[in-house]
Scaffold this motif. Structure first.
Motif, short mmCIF file in Angstrom:
data_model
loop_
_atom_site.label_atom_id
_atom_site.label_comp_id
_atom_site.label_asym_id
_atom_site.label_seq_id
_atom_site.Cartn_x
_atom_site.Cartn_y
_atom_site.Cartn_z
N TYR A 1 -7.23 -6.62 1.20
CA TYR A 1 -6.65 -5.73 0.19
C TYR A 1 -7.22 -4.32 0.31
O TYR A 1 -6.52 -3.33 0.13
N LEU A 2 -8.51 -4.24 0.62
CA LEU A 2 -9.15 -2.94 0.74
C LEU A 2 -8.72 -2.22 2.01
O LEU A 2 -8.41 -1.03 1.98
N ASP A 3 -8.69 -2.95 3.12
CA ASP A 3 -8.36 -2.33 4.40
C ASP A 3 -6.87 -2.09 4.57
O ASP A 3 -6.45 -1.01 4.97
N THR A 4 -6.08 -3.12 4.27
CA THR A 4 -4.65 -3.02 4.55
C THR A 4 -3.90 -2.31 3.44
O THR A 4 -3.16 -1.35 3.70
N VAL A 5 -4.09 -2.74 2.20
CA VAL A 5 -3.34 -2.13 1.10
C VAL A 5 -3.81 -0.71 0.84
O VAL A 5 -3.01 0.24 0.82
N ILE A 6 -5.11 -0.53 0.64
CA ILE A 6 -5.62 0.78 0.25
C ILE A 6 -5.72 1.73 1.45
O ILE A 6 -5.19 2.85 1.42
N GLY B 1 -2.29 1.97 3.42
CA GLY B 1 -1.34 2.60 2.50
C GLY B 1 -1.62 4.07 2.33
O GLY B 1 -0.70 4.91 2.31
N SER B 2 -2.89 4.43 2.23
CA SER B 2 -3.27 5.85 2.08
C SER B 2 -2.92 6.65 3.33
O SER B 2 -2.41 7.77 3.25
N GLY C 1 -2.17 0.24 -4.05
CA GLY C 1 -3.60 0.41 -3.85
C GLY C 1 -4.33 0.74 -5.14
O GLY C 1 -5.43 0.24 -5.40
N VAL D 1 -4.79 -2.40 -7.11
CA VAL D 1 -5.89 -3.21 -6.57
C VAL D 1 -7.23 -2.68 -7.02
O VAL D 1 -8.12 -3.43 -7.44
N GLN D 2 -7.40 -1.37 -6.96
CA GLN D 2 -8.66 -0.75 -7.36
C GLN D 2 -8.93 -0.90 -8.85
O GLN D 2 -10.08 -0.87 -9.28
N GLY E 1 0.81 -1.21 0.00
CA GLY E 1 0.00 0.00 0.00
C GLY E 1 0.84 1.26 0.00
O GLY E 1 0.54 2.22 -0.72
#
Length: 208
Positions: free
Chosen positions: A133-138, A141-142, A64, A67-68, A59
């Motif tokens: 992926y949504l919680d940890t990476v995005i 990461g943000s 991220g 992934v999106q 992330g």
């Protein structure tokens, strides 16, 4: 508080708020901590902590956006993950309703097949969860990239949160063994695990 310590503490707190929750990964690791020896729990803890570290790092490095931009990949993970959780929920429910003598013996002898099974199960619970992926990476990461100073200290704090939590859950589970010397306690735990697995599977299948 120093400019390096503050981001690290903030990363630690943020990481803990995301992972300290009742989830499929935590429920499975807790059961391992209660029932198995350290040689079996250790690889599970390492997989959880290392996976979190890799996902947080991805992330921070900008994965991220990738992934999106890959909704098809997330859909495949969603289907596989939900199916795996339904299957494991069924297995846990079966243990709760029709317990066998083996599952009631905490600290039984481990072998290569049990370690392999634990590793494969934990990898599936970790990497077949689209929310990771949504919680940890995005999300993480943000947040990390939004730090005005000390970004990598923040990242280190978030990674430390994973190491501390999963180690406490896995290796601290043995403290509950006196409670689980009774068959009823195992049946209740497996019943709760079944509910958690199926509920998360439904959530994943519905994309919520």
């Amino acid at each position: 508080m120093s400019a390096t310590l503050l981001p690290g503490v903030l990363g630690l707190i943020t990481g803990l708020t995301l992972i300290v929750a009742i989830g499929a990964q935590n429920a499975y690791l807790l059961r391992l901590g209660i029932a198995e020896r350290a040689q079996v729990v250790l690889p599970a803890v390492v997989i959880c902590a290392a996976s979190d570290a890799l996902l947080i790092l991805a992330g921070v490095l900008g994965m991220g956006a990738l992934v999106q931009s890959a909704p098809v990949a997330l859909t495949v993970i969603q289907v596989l993950g939900a199916g795996f959780l339904f299957w494991y929920g069924f297995v846990a429910a079966r243990r709760a309703l029709w317990p066998s003598g083996e599952v009631l013996e905490a600290g039984g002898q481990e072998d290569s097949s049990s370690v392999r099974r634990v590793v494969l199960t934990m990898l599936a619970l970790t990497w077949l969860n689209p929310h990771v992926y949504l919680d940890t990476v995005i999300l993480l990461g943000s947040i990390a990239n939004g730090q005005p100073v000390g970004r990598w200290w923040w990242v280190a704090g978030a990674m430390l949160a994973s190491v501390l939590w999963f180690s406490a859950l896995g290796f601290g589970g043995r403290l509950l063994r006196p409670v689980f010397a009774r068959a009823l306690a195992w049946r209740v735990l497996d019943g709760l695990i079944a509910v958690v697995m199926v509920a998360i599977g439904v959530r994943i299948a519905l994309g919520v």
